[in-house]
Scaffold this motif. Sequence first.
Motif, PDB file in Angstrom:
ATOM      1  N   VAL A 237       1.101  -1.126   0.078  1.00 25.25           N
ATOM      2  CA  VAL A 237      -0.119   0.121   0.077  1.00 25.25           C
ATOM      3  C   VAL A 237       0.850   1.148   0.080  1.00 25.25           C
ATOM      4  O   VAL A 237       1.664   1.481   1.056  1.00 25.25           O
ATOM      5  CB  VAL A 237      -0.796   0.026   1.147  1.00 25.25           C
ATOM      6  N   PRO A 238       0.875   2.090  -1.104  1.00 25.33           N
ATOM      7  CA  PRO A 238       2.048   3.009  -1.151  1.00 25.33           C
ATOM      8  C   PRO A 238       1.268   4.400  -0.615  1.00 25.33           C
ATOM      9  O   PRO A 238       0.003   4.501  -0.360  1.00 25.33           O
ATOM     10  CB  PRO A 238       2.327   3.350  -2.710  1.00 25.33           C
ATOM     11  N   GLY A 239       2.095   5.206  -0.269  1.00 28.36           N
ATOM     12  CA  GLY A 239       1.642   6.366   0.494  1.00 28.36           C
ATOM     13  C   GLY A 239       1.975   7.845  -0.457  1.00 28.36           C
ATOM     14  O   GLY A 239       1.596   7.609  -1.575  1.00 28.36           O
ATOM     15  N   GLU A 240       2.449   8.666   0.413  1.00 30.90           N
ATOM     16  CA  GLU A 240       2.551   9.852  -0.367  1.00 30.90           C
ATOM     17  C   GLU A 240       3.981   9.970  -1.446  1.00 30.90           C
ATOM     18  O   GLU A 240       4.991   8.886  -1.093  1.00 30.90           O
ATOM     19  CB  GLU A 240       2.749  11.036   0.580  1.00 30.90           C
ATOM     20  N   THR A 241       3.884  10.630  -2.378  1.00 31.37           N
ATOM     21  CA  THR A 241       5.420  10.960  -3.066  1.00 31.37           C
ATOM     22  C   THR A 241       6.275  11.865  -2.569  1.00 31.37           C
ATOM     23  O   THR A 241       5.890  12.910  -2.100  1.00 31.37           O
ATOM     24  CB  THR A 241       4.843  11.346  -4.510  1.00 31.37           C
ATOM     25  N   ILE A 242       7.459  11.663  -2.499  1.00 27.77           N
ATOM     26  CA  ILE A 242       8.448  12.512  -2.107  1.00 27.77           C
ATOM     27  C   ILE A 242       9.483  12.622  -3.070  1.00 27.77           C
ATOM     28  O   ILE A 242      10.043  11.792  -3.320  1.00 27.77           O
ATOM     29  CB  ILE A 242       9.193  11.893  -0.738  1.00 27.77           C
ATOM     30  N   SER A 243      10.002  13.848  -3.340  1.00 26.53           N
ATOM     31  CA  SER A 243      11.007  14.256  -4.230  1.00 26.53           C
ATOM     32  C   SER A 243      12.308  14.558  -3.569  1.00 26.53           C
ATOM     33  O   SER A 243      12.299  15.404  -2.544  1.00 26.53           O
ATOM     34  CB  SER A 243      10.697  15.528  -5.026  1.00 26.53           C
ATOM     35  N   ARG A 244      13.446  14.045  -4.027  1.00 23.25           N
ATOM     36  CA  ARG A 244      14.600  14.330  -3.507  1.00 23.25           C
ATOM     37  C   ARG A 244      15.824  14.288  -4.595  1.00 23.25           C
ATOM     38  O   ARG A 244      15.897  13.233  -5.330  1.00 23.25           O
ATOM     39  CB  ARG A 244      14.912  13.172  -2.435  1.00 23.25           C
ATOM     40  N   ASP A 245      16.473  15.497  -4.863  1.00 25.75           N
ATOM     41  CA  ASP A 245      17.441  15.730  -5.856  1.00 25.75           C
ATOM     42  C   ASP A 245      17.000  15.147  -6.972  1.00 25.75           C
ATOM     43  O   ASP A 245      17.664  14.458  -7.813  1.00 25.75           O
ATOM     44  CB  ASP A 245      18.878  14.532  -5.463  1.00 25.75           C
ATOM     45  N   GLY A 246      15.788  15.573  -7.625  1.00 28.36           N
ATOM     46  CA  GLY A 246      15.335  15.177  -8.690  1.00 28.36           C
ATOM     47  C   GLY A 246      14.730  13.851  -8.847  1.00 28.36           C
ATOM     48  O   GLY A 246      14.292  13.601 -10.092  1.00 28.36           O
ATOM     49  N   GLU A 247      14.856  13.029  -7.852  1.00 26.43           N
ATOM     50  CA  GLU A 247      14.365  11.485  -7.904  1.00 26.43           C
ATOM     51  C   GLU A 247      13.062  11.426  -7.224  1.00 26.43           C
ATOM     52  O   GLU A 247      12.779  12.228  -6.276  1.00 26.43           O
ATOM     53  CB  GLU A 247      15.499  10.481  -7.397  1.00 26.43           C
ATOM     54  N   THR A 248      12.121  10.570  -7.714  1.00 27.03           N
ATOM     55  CA  THR A 248      10.924  10.228  -7.092  1.00 27.03           C
ATOM     56  C   THR A 248      11.067   9.044  -6.096  1.00 27.03           C
ATOM     57  O   THR A 248      11.291   7.962  -6.741  1.00 27.03           O
ATOM     58  CB  THR A 248       9.672  10.244  -7.966  1.00 27.03           C
ATOM     59  N   TRP A 249      10.323   9.200  -4.935  1.00 27.84           N
ATOM     60  CA  TRP A 249      10.290   8.182  -3.873  1.00 27.84           C
ATOM     61  C   TRP A 249       8.875   7.950  -3.541  1.00 27.84           C
ATOM     62  O   TRP A 249       8.269   8.753  -3.614  1.00 27.84           O
ATOM     63  CB  TRP A 249      11.143   8.328  -2.745  1.00 27.84           C
ATOM     64  N   ARG A 250       8.622   6.671  -3.180  1.00 30.43           N
ATOM     65  CA  ARG A 250       7.145   6.480  -2.390  1.00 30.43           C
ATOM     66  C   ARG A 250       7.321   5.857  -1.189  1.00 30.43           C
ATOM     67  O   ARG A 250       8.064   5.094  -1.120  1.00 30.43           O
ATOM     68  CB  ARG A 250       6.619   5.741  -3.488  1.00 30.43           C
ATOM     69  N   GLU A 251       6.484   6.436  -0.498  1.00 34.48           N
ATOM     70  CA  GLU A 251       6.284   5.991   0.995  1.00 34.48           C
ATOM     71  C   GLU A 251       5.407   4.402   0.955  1.00 34.48           C
ATOM     72  O   GLU A 251       4.493   4.634   0.223  1.00 34.48           O
ATOM     73  CB  GLU A 251       5.636   6.759   1.887  1.00 34.48           C
ATOM     74  N   ILE A 252       6.044   3.508   1.562  1.00 32.91           N
ATOM     75  CA  ILE A 252       5.313   2.341   1.691  1.00 32.91           C
ATOM     76  C   ILE A 252       4.639   1.852   2.801  1.00 32.91           C
ATOM     77  O   ILE A 252       5.392   2.031   4.106  1.00 32.91           O
ATOM     78  CB  ILE A 252       6.183   0.996   1.329  1.00 32.91           C
ATOM     79  N   LEU A 253       3.272   2.199   3.029  1.00 28.52           N
ATOM     80  CA  LEU A 253       2.566   2.109   4.542  1.00 28.52           C
ATOM     81  C   LEU A 253       2.603   0.676   4.976  1.00 28.52           C
ATOM     82  O   LEU A 253       2.643   0.494   5.853  1.00 28.52           O
ATOM     83  CB  LEU A 253       1.176   2.875   4.213  1.00 28.52           C
ATOM     84  N   THR A 254       2.178  -0.141   4.207  1.00 32.35           N
ATOM     85  CA  THR A 254       2.083  -1.785   4.506  1.00 32.35           C
ATOM     86  C   THR A 254       2.782  -2.694   3.431  1.00 32.35           C
ATOM     87  O   THR A 254       2.518  -2.277   2.237  1.00 32.35           O
ATOM     88  CB  THR A 254       0.717  -2.274   4.977  1.00 32.35           C
ATOM     89  N   GLY A 255       3.370  -3.653   3.917  1.00 31.77           N
ATOM     90  CA  GLY A 255       3.827  -4.805   2.544  1.00 31.77           C
ATOM     91  C   GLY A 255       5.174  -4.826   2.755  1.00 31.77           C
ATOM     92  O   GLY A 255       5.583  -5.696   2.136  1.00 31.77           O
ATOM     93  N   LEU A 256       6.137  -3.840   3.477  1.00 28.06           N
ATOM     94  CA  LEU A 256       7.490  -4.163   3.421  1.00 28.06           C
ATOM     95  C   LEU A 256       7.862  -3.975   4.744  1.00 28.06           C
ATOM     96  O   LEU A 256       7.264  -3.237   5.762  1.00 28.06           O
ATOM     97  CB  LEU A 256       8.088  -2.972   2.432  1.00 28.06           C
ATOM     98  N   GLU A 257       9.156  -4.361   5.101  1.00 26.98           N
ATOM     99  CA  GLU A 257       9.777  -4.094   6.369  1.00 26.98           C
ATOM    100  C   GLU A 257      11.150  -3.866   5.969  1.00 26.98           C
ATOM    101  O   GLU A 257      11.500  -4.150   5.047  1.00 26.98           O
ATOM    102  CB  GLU A 257       9.751  -5.759   7.085  1.00 26.98           C
ATOM    103  N   ALA A 258      11.856  -3.317   7.293  1.00 25.59           N
ATOM    104  CA  ALA A 258      13.314  -2.914   7.039  1.00 25.59           C
ATOM    105  C   ALA A 258      14.097  -4.065   6.676  1.00 25.59           C
ATOM    106  O   ALA A 258      13.707  -5.149   7.458  1.00 25.59           O
ATOM    107  CB  ALA A 258      13.521  -2.205   8.248  1.00 25.59           C
ATOM    108  N   GLY A 259      15.136  -4.013   5.844  1.00 27.66           N
ATOM    109  CA  GLY A 259      15.948  -5.197   5.463  1.00 27.66           C
ATOM    110  C   GLY A 259      15.359  -6.027   4.325  1.00 27.66           C
ATOM    111  O   GLY A 259      16.102  -6.821   3.772  1.00 27.66           O
ATOM    112  N   ASP A 260      14.184  -5.768   3.722  1.00 23.87           N
ATOM    113  CA  ASP A 260      13.784  -6.440   2.560  1.00 23.87           C
ATOM    114  C   ASP A 260      14.452  -5.673   1.389  1.00 23.87           C
ATOM    115  O   ASP A 260      14.977  -4.335   1.286  1.00 23.87           O
ATOM    116  CB  ASP A 260      12.264  -6.030   2.244  1.00 23.87           C
ATOM    117  N   ARG A 261      14.832  -6.842   0.484  1.00 26.15           N
ATOM    118  CA  ARG A 261      15.603  -6.437  -0.908  1.00 26.15           C
ATOM    119  C   ARG A 261      14.772  -6.121  -1.973  1.00 26.15           C
ATOM    120  O   ARG A 261      13.912  -7.003  -2.210  1.00 26.15           O
ATOM    121  CB  ARG A 261      16.931  -7.276  -1.088  1.00 26.15           C
TER     122      ARG A 261
END
Length: 328
Positions: free
Chosen positions: A298-322
């Motif tokens: 379940v993705p959340g908000e979009t975040i921009s950093r240094d011209g790249e686009t990232w998405r917050e993941i609300l559920t479905g992933l845990e720290a350490g997942d590749r």
Amino acid sequence: MRARIILLSAILAAQTASADVVTVSEEAIVEWKAVYGQVETRDRVPARARIGGTIVSLEVAEGDRVEAGQRIALVEDDKLAFQLDSIDARLEALRARLETASADLERGRQLLERGVISTQRLDQLQTAVDVIEGDIRSLESERLVIEQQVAEGEVLSPDAGVVLSVPISRGSVIAPGEPVAVIAGGGVFLRLAVPERHARDLAEGDEIEIGSGSDDAAERRTGRLVKLYPQIAGGRVEADVEVEGLDGRYVGLRVPVRLPVGERMAILVPETALTRHGGLDFVNVETAGGEAIARAVVPGETISRDGETWREILTGLEAGDRVVTENE
């Protein structure tokens, strides 16, 4: 608190023939509060009339730029002209009396030399001249006071800036101290009214985002929080923000602003890692055996950093997942 998004992820990328692998971790991101700031001037000073009377000349209008000391209006009081005429008439009479008294004094000196009059009489004549001369000096000083009042009929701009308002018109009758115009100067800044629940999350020196938070870097601007006012009124705290190159043509213009009011932990993945099928969002996660499997998230908000686009993941992933991302 830093105004840009702080991404503290240690991203370990492994290159394969067809994909990149990113190890995700919890990262601190900034919580933003959207408010409106209002363009204000540092100084807002009324140009006041120093004497009462009638406005006979009005030389500025709203929006005009003025310099410090520039005349913006002229006030005249007819009574001052009548007082000057009265003083001039009295001075003329006193000078005539002085001329006569001076002549009497000169004759008295001549008569004293011949012994016709006494020294006491000569002293009386001298006193009469001195009294008239004193009356003349007193009236001349009084005339200077009236002349100064006439000169103070000029209403001068107290500062260089732009005229915000002119509440009077030519022919208006005003009292001493009444404002003729309001002058705004000293540069412009943004004045914010922040809900009191966020007051403790702000500090002088914080960076503030100007704009609606668009992903377009060209549309984003930043300012610096320079002052927090200690008094809370109506459940809001006032704050001042300095913004380089802020347009000061319209004082009172409302501008959208985003304030950093806290931090939270979140998992971020590159936008390219997300795919959508059947109305669901998936990311490819690499297993311990090196295989990639699709996992619903379940993705959340979009975040921009240094011209790249990232998405917050609300559920479905845990720290350490590749997470497997697509090469562009």
